[in-house]
Design a protein around this motif. Sequence first.
Motif, PDB file in Angstrom:
ATOM      1  N   VAL A   9       0.775  -1.174  -0.010  1.00  0.00           N
ATOM      2  CA  VAL A   9       0.062   0.093  -0.053  1.00  0.00           C
ATOM      3  C   VAL A   9       0.951   1.231  -0.186  1.00  0.00           C
ATOM      4  CG1 VAL A   9      -1.700   1.279   1.169  1.00  0.00           C
ATOM      5  CG2 VAL A   9      -1.973  -1.133   1.194  1.00  0.00           C
ATOM      6  N   LEU A  10       0.811   2.179  -0.905  1.00  0.00           N
ATOM      7  CA  LEU A  10       1.570   3.215  -1.237  1.00  0.00           C
ATOM      8  C   LEU A  10       0.695   4.350  -1.163  1.00  0.00           C
ATOM      9  CD1 LEU A  10       4.072   2.045  -4.060  1.00  0.00           C
ATOM     10  CD2 LEU A  10       4.412   1.922  -1.615  1.00  0.00           C
ATOM     11  N   ALA A  11       1.397   5.497  -1.155  1.00  0.00           N
ATOM     12  CA  ALA A  11       0.496   6.896  -1.161  1.00  0.00           C
ATOM     13  C   ALA A  11      -0.193   6.836  -2.430  1.00  0.00           C
ATOM     14  CB  ALA A  11       1.512   8.042  -1.047  1.00  0.00           C
ATOM     15  N   ASP A  12      -1.632   7.521  -2.413  1.00  0.00           N
ATOM     16  CA  ASP A  12      -2.521   7.704  -3.530  1.00  0.00           C
ATOM     17  C   ASP A  12      -1.952   8.481  -4.460  1.00  0.00           C
ATOM     18  OD1 ASP A  12      -4.590   7.765  -5.069  1.00  0.00           O
ATOM     19  OD2 ASP A  12      -5.898   8.866  -3.785  1.00  0.00           O
ATOM     20  N   ILE A  13      -1.764   7.894  -5.629  1.00  0.00           N
ATOM     21  CA  ILE A  13      -1.201   8.766  -6.619  1.00  0.00           C
ATOM     22  C   ILE A  13      -2.216   9.626  -7.959  1.00  0.00           C
ATOM     23  CG2 ILE A  13       0.905   7.234  -7.012  1.00  0.00           C
ATOM     24  CD1 ILE A  13      -0.373   6.239  -9.655  1.00  0.00           C
ATOM     25  N   ASP A  14      -3.640   8.877  -7.593  1.00  0.00           N
ATOM     26  CA  ASP A  14      -4.577   9.768  -8.375  1.00  0.00           C
ATOM     27  C   ASP A  14      -5.625  10.444  -7.207  1.00  0.00           C
ATOM     28  OD1 ASP A  14      -6.192  10.539 -10.421  1.00  0.00           O
ATOM     29  OD2 ASP A  14      -7.183   8.461 -10.769  1.00  0.00           O
ATOM     30  N   THR A  15      -5.277  11.452  -6.838  1.00  0.00           N
ATOM     31  CA  THR A  15      -6.085  12.193  -5.873  1.00  0.00           C
ATOM     32  C   THR A  15      -7.403  12.618  -6.423  1.00  0.00           C
ATOM     33  OG1 THR A  15      -4.487  13.894  -6.030  1.00  0.00           O
ATOM     34  CG2 THR A  15      -4.034  12.409  -4.298  1.00  0.00           C
ATOM     35  N   THR A  16      -7.437  12.894  -7.399  1.00  0.00           N
ATOM     36  CA  THR A  16      -8.567  13.705  -7.956  1.00  0.00           C
ATOM     37  C   THR A  16      -9.243  12.962  -9.105  1.00  0.00           C
ATOM     38  OG1 THR A  16      -7.867  15.928  -7.531  1.00  0.00           O
ATOM     39  CG2 THR A  16      -9.574  15.855  -9.068  1.00  0.00           C
ATOM     40  N   GLU A  17     -10.368  12.425  -9.048  1.00  0.00           N
ATOM     41  CA  GLU A  17     -11.300  11.718 -10.097  1.00  0.00           C
ATOM     42  C   GLU A  17     -11.571  12.757 -11.233  1.00  0.00           C
ATOM     43  OE1 GLU A  17     -10.467   8.841  -9.918  1.00  0.00           O
ATOM     44  OE2 GLU A  17      -9.929   8.624  -7.895  1.00  0.00           O
ATOM     45  N   GLY A  18     -12.147  11.781 -12.446  1.00  0.00           N
ATOM     46  CA  GLY A  18     -12.736  12.662 -13.533  1.00  0.00           C
ATOM     47  C   GLY A  18     -11.903  13.241 -14.489  1.00  0.00           C
ATOM     48  N   ASN A  19     -10.488  13.111 -14.327  1.00  0.00           N
ATOM     49  CA  ASN A  19      -9.670  13.266 -15.465  1.00  0.00           C
ATOM     50  C   ASN A  19      -8.708  12.118 -15.494  1.00  0.00           C
ATOM     51  OD1 ASN A  19      -7.549  13.491 -13.328  1.00  0.00           O
ATOM     52  ND2 ASN A  19      -7.879  15.550 -12.749  1.00  0.00           N
ATOM     53  N   THR A  20      -7.742  12.410 -16.216  1.00  0.00           N
ATOM     54  CA  THR A  20      -6.690  11.305 -16.799  1.00  0.00           C
ATOM     55  C   THR A  20      -5.386  11.592 -16.220  1.00  0.00           C
ATOM     56  OG1 THR A  20      -6.334  12.603 -18.805  1.00  0.00           O
ATOM     57  CG2 THR A  20      -8.035  10.906 -18.814  1.00  0.00           C
ATOM     58  N   VAL A  21      -5.128  12.415 -15.112  1.00  0.00           N
ATOM     59  CA  VAL A  21      -4.069  12.946 -14.588  1.00  0.00           C
ATOM     60  C   VAL A  21      -3.801  12.247 -13.277  1.00  0.00           C
ATOM     61  CG1 VAL A  21      -2.404  14.727 -13.813  1.00  0.00           C
ATOM     62  CG2 VAL A  21      -3.850  14.851 -15.843  1.00  0.00           C
ATOM     63  N   ALA A  22      -2.788  11.358 -13.009  1.00  0.00           N
ATOM     64  CA  ALA A  22      -2.323  11.124 -11.438  1.00  0.00           C
ATOM     65  C   ALA A  22      -1.610  12.107 -10.995  1.00  0.00           C
ATOM     66  CB  ALA A  22      -1.617   9.673 -11.513  1.00  0.00           C
ATOM     67  N   GLU A  23      -2.254  13.055 -10.194  1.00  0.00           N
ATOM     68  CA  GLU A  23      -1.638  14.361  -9.565  1.00  0.00           C
ATOM     69  C   GLU A  23      -0.588  14.162  -8.529  1.00  0.00           C
ATOM     70  OE1 GLU A  23      -6.064  14.701 -10.798  1.00  0.00           O
ATOM     71  OE2 GLU A  23      -4.911  13.459  -9.464  1.00  0.00           O
ATOM     72  N   ASN A  24      -0.641  13.098  -7.867  1.00  0.00           N
ATOM     73  CA  ASN A  24       0.464  12.876  -7.025  1.00  0.00           C
ATOM     74  C   ASN A  24       1.363  11.781  -7.243  1.00  0.00           C
ATOM     75  OD1 ASN A  24       1.304  13.634  -4.121  1.00  0.00           O
ATOM     76  ND2 ASN A  24       0.386  11.712  -3.370  1.00  0.00           N
ATOM     77  N   ALA A  25       1.532  11.389  -8.481  1.00  0.00           N
ATOM     78  CA  ALA A  25       2.412  10.503  -8.922  1.00  0.00           C
ATOM     79  C   ALA A  25       3.939  10.648  -8.460  1.00  0.00           C
ATOM     80  CB  ALA A  25       2.457  10.403 -10.345  1.00  0.00           C
ATOM     81  N   ALA A  26       4.387  11.799  -8.315  1.00  0.00           N
ATOM     82  CA  ALA A  26       5.561  12.091  -7.947  1.00  0.00           C
ATOM     83  C   ALA A  26       6.122  12.027  -6.552  1.00  0.00           C
ATOM     84  CB  ALA A  26       6.006  13.700  -8.311  1.00  0.00           C
ATOM     85  N   SER A  27       4.995  11.576  -5.622  1.00  0.00           N
ATOM     86  CA  SER A  27       5.396  10.977  -4.120  1.00  0.00           C
ATOM     87  C   SER A  27       5.880   9.867  -4.000  1.00  0.00           C
ATOM     88  CB  SER A  27       3.979  11.138  -3.508  1.00  0.00           C
ATOM     89  OG  SER A  27       3.156  10.234  -4.154  1.00  0.00           O
ATOM     90  N   LEU A  28       5.815   9.092  -5.133  1.00  0.00           N
ATOM     91  CA  LEU A  28       6.535   7.669  -5.064  1.00  0.00           C
ATOM     92  C   LEU A  28       8.118   7.852  -5.502  1.00  0.00           C
ATOM     93  CD1 LEU A  28       3.845   5.322  -6.313  1.00  0.00           C
ATOM     94  CD2 LEU A  28       4.165   6.368  -4.275  1.00  0.00           C
ATOM     95  N   VAL A  29       8.378   8.802  -6.183  1.00  0.00           N
ATOM     96  CA  VAL A  29       9.944   8.932  -6.766  1.00  0.00           C
ATOM     97  C   VAL A  29      10.975   8.915  -5.579  1.00  0.00           C
ATOM     98  CG1 VAL A  29      11.654  10.334  -7.702  1.00  0.00           C
ATOM     99  CG2 VAL A  29       9.425  10.172  -8.790  1.00  0.00           C
TER     100      VAL A  29
END
Length: 365
Positions: free
Chosen positions: A12-32
């Motif tokens: 279980v990792l930090a949520d990468i897609d915090t806002t639904e209804g679009n095609t962007v994973a807004e928080n993806a950089a948090s896993l870097v």
Amino acid sequence: MPTTFNVISLGVLADIDTTEGNTVAENAASLVGLTLGDIANPLWEQTQSFSPGTGGSGGGNTTAYDMDNNASSENFRINGGANQTFDGTSIYNATITYTDGTTATITAVIFQDTAGNSYLAPEFSANADQLALEAGPIRSLTLDSLVGNSYSGLTASRQTSNFAVCFTQGTMIETPQGERAVETLVAGDLVQTFDNGPQPIRWIGGRTVPAIMGMEPVLFDKGSLGTNIPKRPMMLSRQHRLMLDTVVAERMTGTRQVLVPAHKLSEMPGVNIVTTLGFVTYWHFLCDQHEIVIADGTPAETLFLGQQACKSMSSAALEEVKNLFPDLVGHDAAIKPARTIMKGARQKRLINRLRENAKSPVSMA
């Protein structure tokens, strides 16, 4: 390509897609910067089977699990369990570290469900990244940088990966004193080899695993490979190579005797992949060099310590083998295979010709 394939669970990792209804994973950089897996908990042990859930990828873009999570709650199952709702995906520049310490760089496809359960996906085409994912048992994955976080979703049909190269419990191995079940052998016992007479076992190990996700054994009926070969029903792991002996191989390669993985023979009569077992115990053993031994009356290889070495070995077992064979583990060039290893299109042509012409794969004439 299949919609059921193997993935590696990353926890279980930090949520990468915090806002639904679009095609962007807004928080993806948090896993870097994360490194997932280590020597004690190698990632290959977290291999899971991914399959479509009740709705599958049926909403919106039907060829992918949609990242907008808007048109429908598309879902999938892990190991046939409960529905998990697909959430988001992103691609990272990543470093794979294998259990032998070697590394490879890939662009890693990471996806999550709505609870943050995260997975490393295989590629959707046969490419260099997929080769790296299959090159050896993976110890860890480091996410070095973000490549992209704006995608319609995760392509629903992807490549598959298989693991484990070994005998199943109960396989009878020829020794100078006669046949013995593989699980009764110990280091120092002699086994009868095809080329070099009696040779001592230097290491032997066994492991019980779920018979799923590429760990399903291949069952050979008595006589399915030739006259009384095998001499009784025999089960091997999918990647365990058998020595074929046939004029068909000689016409193709110049040598009668070649090595072919067990599962490639499943197109032959009397050879089937078993999907009804709950668990299976696999055994593998090493001699001083790669050898051909006689298993249930059938010529088969001992463990071959290259980058395709047995994926079902634990980290402790791999460490023991490395201590015994420090110059060989993970280095294909250092090991001479006992016979020519058939691969790719030539391997497929050989099997097709044997089947079409009703030729025995092992004639030993």
